[in-house]
Design an enzyme around this catalytic site. Sequence first.
Site, short mmCIF file in Angstrom:
data_model
loop_
_atom_site.label_atom_id
_atom_site.label_comp_id
_atom_site.label_asym_id
_atom_site.label_seq_id
_atom_site.Cartn_x
_atom_site.Cartn_y
_atom_site.Cartn_z
N PRO A 79 0.84 -1.20 0.00
CA PRO A 79 0.00 0.00 0.00
C PRO A 79 0.87 1.26 0.00
O PRO A 79 1.77 1.38 0.82
CB PRO A 79 -0.79 -0.11 1.31
CG PRO A 79 0.03 -1.00 2.19
CD PRO A 79 0.79 -1.92 1.29
N SER A 108 -3.92 1.39 -0.40
CA SER A 108 -3.84 2.24 0.79
C SER A 108 -5.19 2.87 1.08
O SER A 108 -5.89 3.29 0.16
CB SER A 108 -2.81 3.35 0.56
OG SER A 108 -2.90 4.33 1.59
N TYR A 131 -6.06 2.04 8.46
CA TYR A 131 -5.64 2.65 9.73
C TYR A 131 -6.88 2.70 10.61
O TYR A 131 -8.00 2.83 10.10
CB TYR A 131 -5.13 4.07 9.53
CG TYR A 131 -3.76 4.16 8.90
CD1 TYR A 131 -2.62 3.77 9.61
CD2 TYR A 131 -3.59 4.67 7.61
CE1 TYR A 131 -1.36 3.87 9.04
CE2 TYR A 131 -2.34 4.77 7.03
CZ TYR A 131 -1.22 4.37 7.75
OH TYR A 131 0.03 4.46 7.19
N THR A 157 -2.32 -1.67 9.36
CA THR A 157 -0.98 -1.13 9.64
C THR A 157 -0.86 -0.85 11.14
O THR A 157 -1.68 -0.12 11.69
CB THR A 157 -0.73 0.15 8.83
OG1 THR A 157 -0.80 -0.19 7.43
CG2 THR A 157 0.65 0.73 9.10
N ARG A 166 9.48 12.75 9.00
CA ARG A 166 10.09 12.71 7.66
C ARG A 166 10.55 14.12 7.33
O ARG A 166 9.76 14.98 6.94
CB ARG A 166 9.07 12.17 6.66
CG ARG A 166 8.59 10.79 7.10
CD ARG A 166 7.33 10.31 6.41
NE ARG A 166 6.73 9.20 7.15
CZ ARG A 166 5.55 8.67 6.87
NH1 ARG A 166 4.84 9.15 5.86
NH2 ARG A 166 5.07 7.67 7.59
N LYS A 226 0.43 -5.48 9.41
CA LYS A 226 1.60 -4.98 8.71
C LYS A 226 2.40 -4.07 9.64
O LYS A 226 1.87 -3.09 10.15
CB LYS A 226 1.17 -4.19 7.46
CG LYS A 226 2.30 -3.56 6.68
CD LYS A 226 1.77 -2.89 5.42
CE LYS A 226 2.87 -2.25 4.60
NZ LYS A 226 3.36 -0.99 5.18
N HIS A 250 7.69 0.07 7.46
CA HIS A 250 7.05 1.20 6.77
C HIS A 250 8.04 1.86 5.80
O HIS A 250 8.04 3.08 5.63
CB HIS A 250 6.55 2.22 7.81
CG HIS A 250 5.23 2.86 7.44
ND1 HIS A 250 4.05 2.54 8.07
CD2 HIS A 250 4.91 3.80 6.52
CE1 HIS A 250 3.07 3.28 7.54
NE2 HIS A 250 3.57 4.05 6.61
N ARG A 253 10.09 4.78 7.10
CA ARG A 253 9.41 6.08 7.23
C ARG A 253 8.89 6.33 8.64
O ARG A 253 8.35 7.39 8.91
CB ARG A 253 8.25 6.17 6.24
CG ARG A 253 8.71 6.15 4.79
CD ARG A 253 7.57 5.81 3.85
NE ARG A 253 6.66 6.92 3.59
CZ ARG A 253 6.91 7.93 2.75
NH1 ARG A 253 8.06 7.98 2.11
NH2 ARG A 253 6.02 8.87 2.55
N ASP A 281 8.14 -6.68 3.36
CA ASP A 281 8.42 -5.60 2.41
C ASP A 281 9.58 -4.76 2.93
O ASP A 281 10.04 -4.92 4.06
CB ASP A 281 7.17 -4.75 2.12
CG ASP A 281 6.78 -3.81 3.25
OD1 ASP A 281 7.48 -3.74 4.28
OD2 ASP A 281 5.75 -3.13 3.12
N GLY A 283 12.86 -2.52 0.82
CA GLY A 283 14.18 -2.64 0.20
C GLY A 283 14.29 -3.64 -0.93
O GLY A 283 15.39 -3.89 -1.43
N VAL A 284 13.17 -4.20 -1.37
CA VAL A 284 13.23 -5.17 -2.48
C VAL A 284 13.40 -4.42 -3.80
O VAL A 284 12.52 -3.66 -4.21
CB VAL A 284 11.96 -6.05 -2.53
CG1 VAL A 284 11.97 -6.96 -3.76
CG2 VAL A 284 11.83 -6.87 -1.25
#
Length: 360
Positions: A79, A108, A131, A157, A166, A226, A250, A253, A281, A283-284
């Site tokens: 998402p 998302s 959420y 999530t 960020r 997640k 995330h 993030r 998930d 860095g792929v």
Amino acid sequence: MANEPVNVNEFQELARQALSKMYYDFYAGGAEDQDTLKENTEAFQRIKIRPRVLVDVSKIDMTRTVLGYKISVPIMISPVAFQQLAHPEGEVATARAAAAYNTIMILSCRSSCTLEEVASSCNAVRFFQLYVFKRRDVSAQLVQRAERNGYKAIVLTVDTPRIGRREADIRNKMIRPKPKNFEGLISSDSNDSKIEAFFKKNYDDSLSWEDIGWLRTITTLPILLKGILTREDASKAVAAGVAGIIVSNHGGRQLDYAPATISVLEEVVEAVGGRIPVLVDGGVRRGTDVFKALALGAQAVLVGRPVIYGVAAKGENGVRSVMEMLKNELEITMALSGCPTLNHITRSHVMTHHHPCSNL
């Protein structure tokens, strides 16, 4: 055709050229020092593959079943919020590419297109990311709409009781678009264009394990969590009766200096002990990354930023190209490692820096 990308990283450069600095930074950036963001890709690079030779790899089968749904390749779509900032067609372009690749997209809840628009855009298996809001009725209505529109699972999530710092977004004074799915559910005021303000006002930071029970009472759909990074929370997730876990930080993030997902995947997989599927998930960027994740026990991987880079550069065709690249790279990796099917990929096919060449 000098600018035809040959790998996913080259799509990132095309996306950087295509997007304004504010939007590129929004998608590409991480929290604070961006340590976790960097670690997500670098941790993959430290894992080496132990290829087996003289295996018949004339036919390679990359299909996998996730929650009973067969996908053509063990690569799903994470998402990612506000995809129309990347391309006018936004999530609809991504959904069509996912359908073409016969894989699962997680939409998302903060999508630019409504969940109804995405559902009617093409025929595919889709999950809905959620959420939990301070106003529980808002979350309940989103879940009911997802169910009504044929989404097959809810992906909750769990790593976002507050929004991570960020700094690029703070520096760029990033303006938050209005999430379409919340129209008529959440009243918006001018201050809400700041992402932090909107989060603080609407998202429930009191969410706890007890609330997983509440979520299970309002939907018949399977629930995946997640954002799990430890064996302790993996065990709690199994005890809470969820259908699956996504090992995720995330995309770097949220909490900076959280570990790279690939480096904690194995501890989560061991804690779960095969009782529910574990996805990962973060860095792929290569087919070799997918192979390494599967060797360490993931049922499939999810990709987020590569999809956004694809959609920013070339819309639906860009996402298709990114999926094609990852699929082709995985096929070559499997062939060169002596693995004709995904079930042939075992722990003995990789060595991590913790214990080289051991099967521990």
